[in-house]
Design a protein around this motif. Structure first.
Motif, PDB file in Angstrom:
ATOM      1  N   SER A  48       0.817  -1.223   0.000  1.00 30.22           N
ATOM      2  CA  SER A  48       0.000   0.000   0.000  1.00 30.22           C
ATOM      3  C   SER A  48       0.848   1.270   0.000  1.00 30.22           C
ATOM      4  CB  SER A  48      -0.940  -0.004   1.206  1.00 30.22           C
ATOM      5  OG  SER A  48      -0.183  -0.122   2.403  1.00 30.22           O
ATOM      6  N   GLY A  49       2.051   1.207   0.609  1.00 27.95           N
ATOM      7  CA  GLY A  49       2.904   2.406   0.677  1.00 27.95           C
ATOM      8  C   GLY A  49       2.663   3.206   1.938  1.00 27.95           C
ATOM      9  N   ALA A  50       2.429   2.511   3.051  1.00 24.08           N
ATOM     10  CA  ALA A  50       2.283   3.190   4.347  1.00 24.08           C
ATOM     11  C   ALA A  50       3.581   3.927   4.667  1.00 24.08           C
ATOM     12  CB  ALA A  50       1.989   2.167   5.440  1.00 24.08           C
ATOM     13  N   ILE A  51       3.454   5.003   5.455  1.00 22.37           N
ATOM     14  CA  ILE A  51       4.627   5.846   5.739  1.00 22.37           C
ATOM     15  C   ILE A  51       5.763   5.044   6.368  1.00 22.37           C
ATOM     16  CG2 ILE A  51       3.686   6.646   7.980  1.00 22.37           C
ATOM     17  CD1 ILE A  51       4.999   9.371   7.237  1.00 22.37           C
ATOM     18  N   GLN A  52       5.404   4.045   7.194  1.00 19.18           N
ATOM     19  CA  GLN A  52       6.451   3.237   7.846  1.00 19.18           C
ATOM     20  C   GLN A  52       7.188   2.368   6.823  1.00 19.18           C
ATOM     21  OE1 GLN A  52       3.208   3.147   8.791  1.00 19.18           O
ATOM     22  NE2 GLN A  52       3.108   3.965  10.868  1.00 19.18           N
ATOM     23  N   HIS A  53       6.511   1.969   5.756  1.00 21.37           N
ATOM     24  CA  HIS A  53       7.186   1.207   4.697  1.00 21.37           C
ATOM     25  C   HIS A  53       8.090   2.153   3.892  1.00 21.37           C
ATOM     26  CE1 HIS A  53       7.701  -2.204   1.961  1.00 21.37           C
ATOM     27  NE2 HIS A  53       7.753  -1.281   1.014  1.00 21.37           N
ATOM     28  N   ASP A  77      -5.225  -0.885  -6.583  1.00 22.81           N
ATOM     29  CA  ASP A  77      -5.995   0.274  -6.122  1.00 22.81           C
ATOM     30  C   ASP A  77      -5.321   1.562  -6.591  1.00 22.81           C
ATOM     31  OD1 ASP A  77      -7.300   2.262  -4.785  1.00 22.81           O
ATOM     32  OD2 ASP A  77      -6.752   1.595  -2.762  1.00 22.81           O
ATOM     33  N   ALA A  78      -5.989   2.277  -7.507  1.00 20.62           N
ATOM     34  CA  ALA A  78      -5.387   3.503  -8.057  1.00 20.62           C
ATOM     35  C   ALA A  78      -5.161   4.556  -6.978  1.00 20.62           C
ATOM     36  CB  ALA A  78      -6.286   4.065  -9.155  1.00 20.62           C
ATOM     37  N   GLU A  79      -5.837   4.415  -5.839  1.00 20.54           N
ATOM     38  CA  GLU A  79      -5.696   5.391  -4.751  1.00 20.54           C
ATOM     39  C   GLU A  79      -4.615   4.975  -3.739  1.00 20.54           C
ATOM     40  OE1 GLU A  79      -7.402   8.246  -4.741  1.00 20.54           O
ATOM     41  OE2 GLU A  79      -8.282   7.584  -6.638  1.00 20.54           O
ATOM     42  N   ALA A  80      -3.925   3.876  -3.977  1.00 16.10           N
ATOM     43  CA  ALA A  80      -2.902   3.423  -3.009  1.00 16.10           C
ATOM     44  C   ALA A  80      -1.864   4.530  -2.821  1.00 16.10           C
ATOM     45  CB  ALA A  80      -2.228   2.148  -3.512  1.00 16.10           C
ATOM     46  N   PRO A  81      -1.518   4.863  -1.550  1.00 23.61           N
ATOM     47  CA  PRO A  81      -0.582   5.972  -1.303  1.00 23.61           C
ATOM     48  C   PRO A  81       0.773   5.807  -1.982  1.00 23.61           C
ATOM     49  CG  PRO A  81      -1.371   4.982   0.784  1.00 23.61           C
ATOM     50  CD  PRO A  81      -2.041   4.243  -0.332  1.00 23.61           C
ATOM     51  N   PHE A  82       1.162   4.553  -2.236  1.00 23.81           N
ATOM     52  CA  PHE A  82       2.497   4.318  -2.814  1.00 23.81           C
ATOM     53  C   PHE A  82       2.653   5.021  -4.160  1.00 23.81           C
ATOM     54  CE2 PHE A  82       5.705   0.718  -1.851  1.00 23.81           C
ATOM     55  CZ  PHE A  82       6.763   1.595  -2.041  1.00 23.81           C
ATOM     56  N   GLY A 114      11.738   3.113   4.758  1.00 27.08           N
ATOM     57  CA  GLY A 114      12.892   2.261   4.472  1.00 27.08           C
ATOM     58  C   GLY A 114      13.243   2.150   3.001  1.00 27.08           C
ATOM     59  N   VAL A 115      12.388   2.699   2.116  1.00 27.87           N
ATOM     60  CA  VAL A 115      12.630   2.474   0.683  1.00 27.87           C
ATOM     61  C   VAL A 115      12.643   3.762  -0.137  1.00 27.87           C
ATOM     62  CG1 VAL A 115      11.569   0.186   0.852  1.00 27.87           C
ATOM     63  CG2 VAL A 115      10.181   2.107   0.059  1.00 27.87           C
ATOM     64  N   SER A 116      12.312   4.897   0.492  1.00 25.44           N
ATOM     65  CA  SER A 116      12.139   6.107  -0.317  1.00 25.44           C
ATOM     66  C   SER A 116      13.453   6.671  -0.842  1.00 25.44           C
ATOM     67  CB  SER A 116      11.356   7.173   0.450  1.00 25.44           C
ATOM     68  OG  SER A 116      12.029   7.455   1.643  1.00 25.44           O
ATOM     69  N   ASN A 117      14.599   6.152  -0.376  1.00 29.67           N
ATOM     70  CA  ASN A 117      15.875   6.570  -0.962  1.00 29.67           C
ATOM     71  C   ASN A 117      16.204   5.811  -2.241  1.00 29.67           C
ATOM     72  OD1 ASN A 117      16.824   8.655   0.733  1.00 29.67           O
ATOM     73  ND2 ASN A 117      17.318   7.149   2.307  1.00 29.67           N
ATOM     74  N   SER A 118      15.321   4.883  -2.645  1.00 30.09           N
ATOM     75  CA  SER A 118      15.561   4.150  -3.902  1.00 30.09           C
ATOM     76  C   SER A 118      15.588   5.158  -5.052  1.00 30.09           C
ATOM     77  CB  SER A 118      14.437   3.146  -4.149  1.00 30.09           C
ATOM     78  OG  SER A 118      14.255   2.329  -3.016  1.00 30.09           O
ATOM     79  N   LYS A 119      16.482   4.899  -6.025  1.00 34.32           N
ATOM     80  CA  LYS A 119      16.610   5.871  -7.120  1.00 34.32           C
ATOM     81  C   LYS A 119      15.346   5.876  -7.994  1.00 34.32           C
ATOM     82  CE  LYS A 119      21.238   7.105  -7.032  1.00 34.32           C
ATOM     83  NZ  LYS A 119      21.621   6.458  -5.841  1.00 34.32           N
ATOM     84  N   VAL A 120      14.830   4.679  -8.331  1.00 35.96           N
ATOM     85  CA  VAL A 120      13.605   4.571  -9.148  1.00 35.96           C
ATOM     86  C   VAL A 120      12.656   3.607  -8.447  1.00 35.96           C
ATOM     87  CG1 VAL A 120      12.654   3.836 -11.377  1.00 35.96           C
ATOM     88  CG2 VAL A 120      14.854   5.022 -11.296  1.00 35.96           C
ATOM     89  N   ILE A 121      11.395   4.041  -8.285  1.00 33.97           N
ATOM     90  CA  ILE A 121      10.396   3.192  -7.619  1.00 33.97           C
ATOM     91  C   ILE A 121       9.289   2.861  -8.616  1.00 33.97           C
ATOM     92  CG2 ILE A 121       8.645   3.091  -5.790  1.00 33.97           C
ATOM     93  CD1 ILE A 121      10.430   4.863  -4.077  1.00 33.97           C
ATOM     94  N   VAL A 122       9.010   1.569  -8.757  1.00 34.33           N
ATOM     95  CA  VAL A 122       7.921   1.093  -9.616  1.00 34.33           C
ATOM     96  C   VAL A 122       6.881   0.443  -8.716  1.00 34.33           C
ATOM     97  CG1 VAL A 122       7.289  -0.494 -11.490  1.00 34.33           C
ATOM     98  CG2 VAL A 122       9.518   0.667 -11.524  1.00 34.33           C
ATOM     99  N   VAL A 123       5.621   0.863  -8.845  1.00 38.90           N
ATOM    100  CA  VAL A 123       4.569   0.332  -7.976  1.00 38.90           C
ATOM    101  C   VAL A 123       3.518  -0.394  -8.817  1.00 38.90           C
ATOM    102  CG1 VAL A 123       2.647   1.021  -6.468  1.00 38.90           C
ATOM    103  CG2 VAL A 123       4.901   2.065  -6.165  1.00 38.90           C
ATOM    104  N   ILE A 124       3.195  -1.600  -8.392  1.00 41.64           N
ATOM    105  CA  ILE A 124       2.114  -2.368  -9.042  1.00 41.64           C
ATOM    106  C   ILE A 124       1.050  -2.586  -7.973  1.00 41.64           C
ATOM    107  CG2 ILE A 124       1.481  -4.525 -10.187  1.00 41.64           C
ATOM    108  CD1 ILE A 124       4.485  -4.747 -11.039  1.00 41.64           C
ATOM    109  N   ASN A 125      -0.129  -2.009  -8.189  1.00 35.78           N
ATOM    110  CA  ASN A 125      -1.169  -2.103  -7.159  1.00 35.78           C
ATOM    111  C   ASN A 125      -2.527  -2.014  -7.849  1.00 35.78           C
ATOM    112  OD1 ASN A 125      -2.987  -1.402  -4.889  1.00 35.78           O
ATOM    113  ND2 ASN A 125      -1.055  -1.217  -3.754  1.00 35.78           N
TER     114      ASN A 125
END
Ligand SMILES: Cc1cc2nc3c(=O)[nH]c(=O)nc-3n(C[C@H](O)[C@H](O)[C@H](O)COP(=O)(O)OP(=O)(O)OC[C@H]3O[C@@H](n4cnc5c(N)ncnc54)[C@H](O)[C@@H]3O)c2cc1C
Length: 319
Positions: A264-269, A285-290, A272-283
């Protein structure tokens, strides 16, 4: 005067982030107009002089067998010995698990100001003024040290490796404190890319429904040569081992590519990952915070999107 760098090795081999640390140290040393001294602790299977390629002018190697097991206090004392004898102004470490645990001990032993989570080259070296990640890497703050002596640890993979011409002399180090812990045995995860060092990571969340569906994650990870990770509930439910749990209470990672599937992309998740250079999200729910943190997003069912992505990677690799 000099800049001292902790040139971390693991089982006799340098880590990639060691080269990043040495080249970061060299750039700071150039700003100060002083030499760069790399410190290697424990027995080494590689040539210590290769650190010259990344900017070291000198390498001090502590090769006592008592320092073959990691001990933060003893390693800090080795670094302090060199910092004192070289009249260093700054000691640089990569923010690996070991680096992070050496920083406070070194700062106390040497009487220096520690600045952790550094994200860039210093704005100024006198006084030391440098940008660091804050609030679980959701923002940046700029710190100025009020001490002349500083200990900086940077976010691995945030700075990059640079090469410099030149050679380094290698000297034997002495005077470090004896390690006060002894490692009796090591249980290691096998068959996968170690997560803290992975440049590519494929990660799964509760959206994958159960551990029986992790083959999809593992297949894509293997094709890409990536590490595998997961969200906290996934490891809490024992779908995956805790060593894969990333986030605020898990491992913080800095890969070049992070593929998050059914998370989902909760703030606690994100912590630990927001320093990744490129983030790809498959979800689904179009409203998922991630999606707000994503560079690329696919709104869709992981059970349909992931196999298609894996097939596309296979076709790409076959040329
Ligand atoms: C103090 C504290 C510390 C925490 N530390 C961490 C931490 O370190 N790491 C961490 O991860 N969490 C941590 N959490 C938990 C965090 O708040 C979230 O609850 C957790 O990250 C949610 O995990 P998830 O995204 O896998 O599951 P969920 O929130 O259940 O999300 C599942 C997602 O999958 C999507 N989905 C469902 N079916 C499909 C499908 N078929 N295809 C594609 N997508 C689908 C859903 O739309 C949803 O967005 C912490 C919480 C607290 C209170």
């Amino acid at each position: 005067m000099s800049v001292v760098v902790f040139a971390e090795q693991w089982e006799g081999k340098f880590k990639k982030t060691t080269f990043e640390a040495v080249s970061y140290g060299r750039r700071v040393a150039d700003m100060l107009g002083v030499p760069t001294v790399a410190v290697v602790i424990g027995s080494l299977d590689e040539d210590a002089a290769q650190l010259a390629t990344y900017g070291a002018n000198k390498v001090v190697h502590f090769n006592a067998s008592s320092l073959n097991s990691f001990d933060s206090s003893a390693f800090a004392s080795a670094l302090k010995e060199v910092a004192v004898s070289e009249e260093a102004q700054t000691v640089i470490l990569s923010g690996t698990s070991n680096g992070k645990s050496v920083v406070p001990s070194l700062a106390i032993q040497w009487g220096a100001a520690p600045i952790t989570n550094v994200a860039a080259l210093p704005d100024s070296v006198d006084p030391m003024t440098v940008k660091r990640g804050a609030f679980s890497s959701k923002g940046f703050v700029t710190y100025t040290a009020h001490e002349q002596k500083t200990v900086l640890s940077f976010i691995p993979n945030a700075i990059g490796v640079a090469e410099f011409p030149g050679e380094a002399i290698v000297e034997e180090g002495s005077g470090a404190a004896e390690a006060r812990v002894q490692v009796k045995g090591v249980d290691r995860a096998t068959g996968s890319v170690p997560l803290p060092e992975a440049e590519l990571v494929v990660s799964g969340g509760r959206g994958l429904k159960g551990p029986e569906n992790w083959g999809m994650i593992e297949e894509l990870a293997e094709l890409l040569g990536a590490g595998t990770a997961c969200s906290k509930p996934v490891s809490d439910m024992h779908w995956r081992p805790h060593s894969e749990h990333v986030g605020q209470t898990g491992i913080a990672i800095n890969p070049n590519l992070y593929i998050a599937v059914g998370i989902s992309g909760a703030i606690q998740h994100l912590a630990g990952v927001s320093n990744s250079k490129v983030i790809v999200v498959i979800n689904s729910d179009a409203e998922a915070p991630f999606f707000k943190a994503a560079d690329y997003g696919v709104v869709g069912d992981a059970f349909s999107v992931l196999p298609q992505l894996t097939e596309a990677v296979k076709r790409f690799k076959q040329g």
